[in-house]
Design a protein around this motif. Structure first.
Motif, PDB file in Angstrom:
ATOM      1  N   ILE A   1      -4.862 -30.810  16.409  1.00  0.00           N
ATOM      2  CA  ILE A   1      -5.127 -31.246  14.738  1.00  0.00           C
ATOM      3  C   ILE A   1      -5.459 -32.725  14.568  1.00  0.00           C
ATOM      4  CG2 ILE A   1      -3.001 -32.186  14.427  1.00  0.00           C
ATOM      5  CD1 ILE A   1      -2.700 -30.527  11.808  1.00  0.00           C
ATOM      6  N   TYR A   2      -5.625 -33.775  15.068  1.00  0.00           N
ATOM      7  CA  TYR A   2      -5.841 -34.895  14.920  1.00  0.00           C
ATOM      8  C   TYR A   2      -7.489 -35.099  15.153  1.00  0.00           C
ATOM      9  CZ  TYR A   2      -0.872 -36.611  14.996  1.00  0.00           C
ATOM     10  OH  TYR A   2       0.148 -36.959  14.533  1.00  0.00           O
ATOM     11  N   PRO A   3      -8.219 -34.691  16.201  1.00  0.00           N
ATOM     12  CA  PRO A   3      -9.463 -34.934  16.204  1.00  0.00           C
ATOM     13  C   PRO A   3     -10.253 -34.067  15.158  1.00  0.00           C
ATOM     14  CG  PRO A   3      -8.709 -34.574  18.493  1.00  0.00           C
ATOM     15  CD  PRO A   3      -7.443 -34.441  17.323  1.00  0.00           C
ATOM     16  N   ILE A   4      -9.601 -32.861  14.921  1.00  0.00           N
ATOM     17  CA  ILE A   4     -10.266 -31.892  13.793  1.00  0.00           C
ATOM     18  C   ILE A   4     -10.134 -32.561  12.628  1.00  0.00           C
ATOM     19  CG2 ILE A   4      -9.725 -29.720  12.949  1.00  0.00           C
ATOM     20  CD1 ILE A   4      -8.882 -28.653  15.469  1.00  0.00           C
ATOM     21  N   PHE A   5      -9.013 -32.971  12.378  1.00  0.00           N
ATOM     22  CA  PHE A   5      -8.643 -33.534  10.959  1.00  0.00           C
ATOM     23  C   PHE A   5      -9.859 -35.004  10.653  1.00  0.00           C
ATOM     24  CE2 PHE A   5      -7.278 -38.014  10.365  1.00  0.00           C
ATOM     25  CZ  PHE A   5      -7.225 -38.291   9.086  1.00  0.00           C
ATOM     26  N   LEU A   6      -9.908 -35.742  11.825  1.00  0.00           N
ATOM     27  CA  LEU A   6     -11.025 -36.795  11.735  1.00  0.00           C
ATOM     28  C   LEU A   6     -12.432 -36.296  11.263  1.00  0.00           C
ATOM     29  CD1 LEU A   6     -11.247 -40.023  11.795  1.00  0.00           C
ATOM     30  CD2 LEU A   6     -12.288 -39.429  14.218  1.00  0.00           C
ATOM     31  N   SER A   7     -12.888 -35.257  12.139  1.00  0.00           N
ATOM     32  CA  SER A   7     -13.987 -34.979  11.874  1.00  0.00           C
ATOM     33  C   SER A   7     -14.304 -34.142  10.338  1.00  0.00           C
ATOM     34  CB  SER A   7     -14.656 -33.626  12.864  1.00  0.00           C
ATOM     35  OG  SER A   7     -15.858 -32.833  12.589  1.00  0.00           O
ATOM     36  N   TYR A   8     -13.207 -33.671   9.799  1.00  0.00           N
ATOM     37  CA  TYR A   8     -13.233 -32.998   8.708  1.00  0.00           C
ATOM     38  C   TYR A   8     -13.262 -34.008   7.685  1.00  0.00           C
ATOM     39  CZ  TYR A   8     -10.893 -30.914   4.289  1.00  0.00           C
ATOM     40  OH  TYR A   8     -10.811 -30.588   3.058  1.00  0.00           O
TER      41      TYR A   8
ATOM     42  N   GLY B   1     -16.559 -32.939   6.626  1.00  0.00           N
ATOM     43  CA  GLY B   1     -16.319 -32.020   5.893  1.00  0.00           C
ATOM     44  C   GLY B   1     -16.109 -30.914   6.655  1.00  0.00           C
ATOM     45  N   MET B   2     -16.473 -29.523   5.982  1.00  0.00           N
ATOM     46  CA  MET B   2     -16.274 -28.184   7.035  1.00  0.00           C
ATOM     47  C   MET B   2     -17.383 -28.224   7.511  1.00  0.00           C
ATOM     48  SD  MET B   2     -13.180 -27.035   6.046  1.00  0.00           S
ATOM     49  CE  MET B   2     -13.156 -25.031   6.297  1.00  0.00           C
ATOM     50  N   PRO B   3     -17.320 -27.869   8.935  1.00  0.00           N
ATOM     51  CA  PRO B   3     -18.623 -27.244   9.762  1.00  0.00           C
ATOM     52  C   PRO B   3     -19.342 -26.298   9.463  1.00  0.00           C
ATOM     53  CG  PRO B   3     -16.636 -26.959  10.912  1.00  0.00           C
ATOM     54  CD  PRO B   3     -16.238 -27.649   9.748  1.00  0.00           C
ATOM     55  N   LYS B   4     -20.708 -26.074   9.596  1.00  0.00           N
ATOM     56  CA  LYS B   4     -21.227 -24.940   9.453  1.00  0.00           C
ATOM     57  C   LYS B   4     -21.027 -23.789  10.592  1.00  0.00           C
ATOM     58  CE  LYS B   4     -25.504 -24.818   8.518  1.00  0.00           C
ATOM     59  NZ  LYS B   4     -27.124 -25.480   8.959  1.00  0.00           N
ATOM     60  N   ASN B   5     -20.677 -24.332  11.854  1.00  0.00           N
ATOM     61  CA  ASN B   5     -20.257 -23.439  12.792  1.00  0.00           C
ATOM     62  C   ASN B   5     -19.350 -24.296  13.791  1.00  0.00           C
ATOM     63  OD1 ASN B   5     -20.696 -21.006  14.446  1.00  0.00           O
ATOM     64  ND2 ASN B   5     -21.928 -22.476  16.032  1.00  0.00           N
TER      65      ASN B   5
ATOM     66  N   GLN C   1     -23.297 -33.544  14.690  1.00  0.00           N
ATOM     67  CA  GLN C   1     -22.209 -32.658  15.448  1.00  0.00           C
ATOM     68  C   GLN C   1     -21.054 -33.562  15.960  1.00  0.00           C
ATOM     69  OE1 GLN C   1     -24.270 -31.480  19.091  1.00  0.00           O
ATOM     70  NE2 GLN C   1     -24.764 -29.516  18.114  1.00  0.00           N
ATOM     71  N   ALA C   2     -19.845 -32.854  15.714  1.00  0.00           N
ATOM     72  CA  ALA C   2     -18.529 -33.627  16.259  1.00  0.00           C
ATOM     73  C   ALA C   2     -18.013 -33.016  17.688  1.00  0.00           C
ATOM     74  CB  ALA C   2     -17.265 -33.376  15.320  1.00  0.00           C
ATOM     75  N   ILE C   3     -17.889 -33.726  18.735  1.00  0.00           N
ATOM     76  CA  ILE C   3     -17.410 -33.429  19.833  1.00  0.00           C
ATOM     77  C   ILE C   3     -15.984 -33.592  20.156  1.00  0.00           C
ATOM     78  CG2 ILE C   3     -17.763 -33.441  22.355  1.00  0.00           C
ATOM     79  CD1 ILE C   3     -20.105 -32.561  20.620  1.00  0.00           C
ATOM     80  N   LEU C   4     -14.994 -32.847  20.145  1.00  0.00           N
ATOM     81  CA  LEU C   4     -13.469 -32.842  19.907  1.00  0.00           C
ATOM     82  C   LEU C   4     -12.970 -32.282  21.170  1.00  0.00           C
ATOM     83  CD1 LEU C   4     -13.521 -31.752  16.192  1.00  0.00           C
ATOM     84  CD2 LEU C   4     -13.941 -34.081  16.879  1.00  0.00           C
ATOM     85  N   TYR C   5     -11.686 -32.630  21.318  1.00  0.00           N
ATOM     86  CA  TYR C   5     -10.705 -32.335  22.437  1.00  0.00           C
ATOM     87  C   TYR C   5      -9.405 -32.541  22.284  1.00  0.00           C
ATOM     88  CZ  TYR C   5      -9.099 -31.962  27.296  1.00  0.00           C
ATOM     89  OH  TYR C   5      -8.316 -31.634  28.348  1.00  0.00           O
ATOM     90  N   SER C   6      -8.730 -31.786  22.632  1.00  0.00           N
ATOM     91  CA  SER C   6      -7.206 -31.757  22.821  1.00  0.00           C
ATOM     92  C   SER C   6      -6.651 -31.268  24.269  1.00  0.00           C
ATOM     93  CB  SER C   6      -6.587 -31.237  21.717  1.00  0.00           C
ATOM     94  OG  SER C   6      -6.645 -29.871  21.595  1.00  0.00           O
TER      95      SER C   6
ATOM     96  N   ASN D   1      -7.185 -29.998   1.151  1.00  0.00           N
ATOM     97  CA  ASN D   1      -7.159 -30.284   2.526  1.00  0.00           C
ATOM     98  C   ASN D   1      -6.345 -29.720   3.481  1.00  0.00           C
ATOM     99  OD1 ASN D   1      -7.445 -33.948   0.780  1.00  0.00           O
ATOM    100  ND2 ASN D   1      -9.205 -32.376   1.321  1.00  0.00           N
ATOM    101  N   SER D   2      -5.278 -29.321   3.124  1.00  0.00           N
ATOM    102  CA  SER D   2      -4.234 -28.647   3.953  1.00  0.00           C
ATOM    103  C   SER D   2      -4.915 -27.426   4.498  1.00  0.00           C
ATOM    104  CB  SER D   2      -2.921 -28.634   3.561  1.00  0.00           C
ATOM    105  OG  SER D   2      -2.418 -30.030   3.560  1.00  0.00           O
ATOM    106  N   VAL D   3      -5.168 -26.580   3.252  1.00  0.00           N
ATOM    107  CA  VAL D   3      -5.704 -25.153   3.545  1.00  0.00           C
ATOM    108  C   VAL D   3      -7.115 -25.381   4.449  1.00  0.00           C
ATOM    109  CG1 VAL D   3      -7.070 -23.428   2.533  1.00  0.00           C
ATOM    110  CG2 VAL D   3      -5.092 -24.311   1.421  1.00  0.00           C
ATOM    111  N   ASP D   4      -8.052 -26.192   4.211  1.00  0.00           N
ATOM    112  CA  ASP D   4      -9.116 -26.403   5.046  1.00  0.00           C
ATOM    113  C   ASP D   4      -8.643 -26.535   6.516  1.00  0.00           C
ATOM    114  OD1 ASP D   4     -10.851 -26.010   2.894  1.00  0.00           O
ATOM    115  OD2 ASP D   4     -11.485 -28.141   2.461  1.00  0.00           O
ATOM    116  N   LEU D   5      -7.844 -27.644   6.694  1.00  0.00           N
ATOM    117  CA  LEU D   5      -7.507 -27.854   8.042  1.00  0.00           C
ATOM    118  C   LEU D   5      -6.816 -26.619   8.786  1.00  0.00           C
ATOM    119  CD1 LEU D   5      -7.304 -30.233  10.351  1.00  0.00           C
ATOM    120  CD2 LEU D   5      -5.082 -30.842   9.097  1.00  0.00           C
ATOM    121  N   ALA D   6      -6.111 -25.742   8.023  1.00  0.00           N
ATOM    122  CA  ALA D   6      -5.479 -24.778   8.668  1.00  0.00           C
ATOM    123  C   ALA D   6      -6.561 -23.637   8.977  1.00  0.00           C
ATOM    124  CB  ALA D   6      -4.313 -24.075   7.618  1.00  0.00           C
TER     125      ALA D   6
END
Length: 332
Positions: free
Chosen positions: A182-189, A193-197, A223-228, A304-309
């Motif tokens: 959730i943390y890497p995804i949050f930072l990208s968002y 913002g919301m990605p296209k793909n 692009q965002a390169i994310l990992y957990s 923001n919480s809806v988007d992250l979910a």
């Protein structure tokens, strides 16, 4: 004299201890009540932090006249039900991340908050970290030009834990994604913002939970390169790179104590130590919102919480990660 905001905590694990210690560093609020399924545990916690009221059921705390706002610090799968019960009793809620296991849960929680006209916020404490706030400000001001690349990871070794541990138990929505992905995804968002793909690939553990996931978020021109992961550790240094320079968030970046800016071959470090562990800033945001009568934060809103979910759920869908309780519901 303004009355202090009275906090209650349900779920008294390690994160609740950290929260209680940081709450003591913040003016305007006090911890007045705690609840656990074990009264002995509640009394021990209360004794450690000087808490006046203890309960051996969560509902008793929700019904208490001594509490204004509840911090939900229980495992992921109980966030929705407990938050709703608290809000139905007129309590404001700060719910530990992820707010819900999936977008439907988050939507239901927000609907109850709106119906009862109470404050609800996801406890995504990194959003309020001074270094992360500064990085967002620098990006928005054009300090590093147009952002083309974000990299963020979060991993530690956890496969030596009991299979029933919440991280490894699919019935408790275990795995790396909801807990730390959730943390890497949050930072990208937050930055793009919301990605296209979204592209994602996961490896599963023998208990059935996802133990590591690599993600690519595609944006227009970035692009965002994310990992957990739970099967090794990672450096946990975040990079935000633009056309005119880069920003680096110091390891462990989700609780960064500083940042660096690299431009024209020169790297400059900036220290921004947090107050306490860093939960202090989300607590201050709750206090500020309640003082001004807000039912959601403008810094981390319901949207923001809806988007992250939605992002977390889409990543899970890409890797076919559905929890047993979600399959049961779909099968009805």
């Amino acid at each position: 004299m303004v009355q202090e905001i009275r906090w209650g905590i349900v779920g008294l694990g390690s994160i609740a201890h950290t929260f209680a210690k940081d709450l003591a560093l913040v003016t305007g609020g006090t911890l007045t009540a705690v609840a656990s399924r074990s009264l002995e545990k509640a009394k021990a916690f209360a004794g450690e932090y000087g808490v006046a009221h203890t309960f051996d059921t969560y509902d008793a705390l929700f019904e208490s006249k001594e509490v204004d706002v509840v911090y939900i610090a229980t495992p992921h799968t109980s966030h929705e039900a407990l938050s709703i019960r608290a809000m139905e009793n007129g309590k404001h809620v700060l719910c530990e991340k992820p707010m819900g296991v999936n977008p439907d849960q988050v939507a239901r929680m927000i609907a109850v908050a709106e119906k009862n006209k109470v404050f609800l916020m996801e406890a995504l404490w990194s959003r309020f970290n001074p270094s992360i706030r500064k990085a967002k400000q620098l990006v928005e001001s054009g300090e590093i030009g147009s952002v083309g690349f974000v990299h963020a990871d979060f991993a530690f070794y956890a496969l030596n834990r009991d299979p029933d541990n919440r991280l490894l138990n699919p019935d408790l929505a275990g795995g790396s994604l909801l807990d730390i992905g959730i943390y890497p995804i949050f930072l990208s968002y937050l930055l793009l913002g919301m990605p296209k793909n979204i592209q994602a690939s996961s490896h599963l553990y023998k208990t059935g939970v996802e133990m590591q996931t690599s993600m690519i978020f595609d944006y227009e021109g970035a692009q965002a390169i994310l990992y957990s992961g739970l099967n090794s550790k990672s450096e946990m240094k975040a990079e935000i790179s633009g056309s005119e320079g880069s920003i680096f968030l110091s390891p462990r970046w989700h609780e960064a104590q500083g940042y660096s800016i690299e431009k024209e071959g020169e790297l400059v470090d900036y220290n921004l130590p947090t107050k306490g562990k860093g939960y202090t800033y989300e607590i201050e945001e709750v206090h500020s919102c309640l003082a001004s009568g807000k039912v959601q934060s403008s810094m981390w809103s319901h949207r923001n919480s809806v988007d992250l979910a939605r992002l977390l759920y889409e990543v899970r869908q890409k890797s076919n990660i559905i929890f047993p309780f979600e399959q049961q519901k779909e099968g009805v």
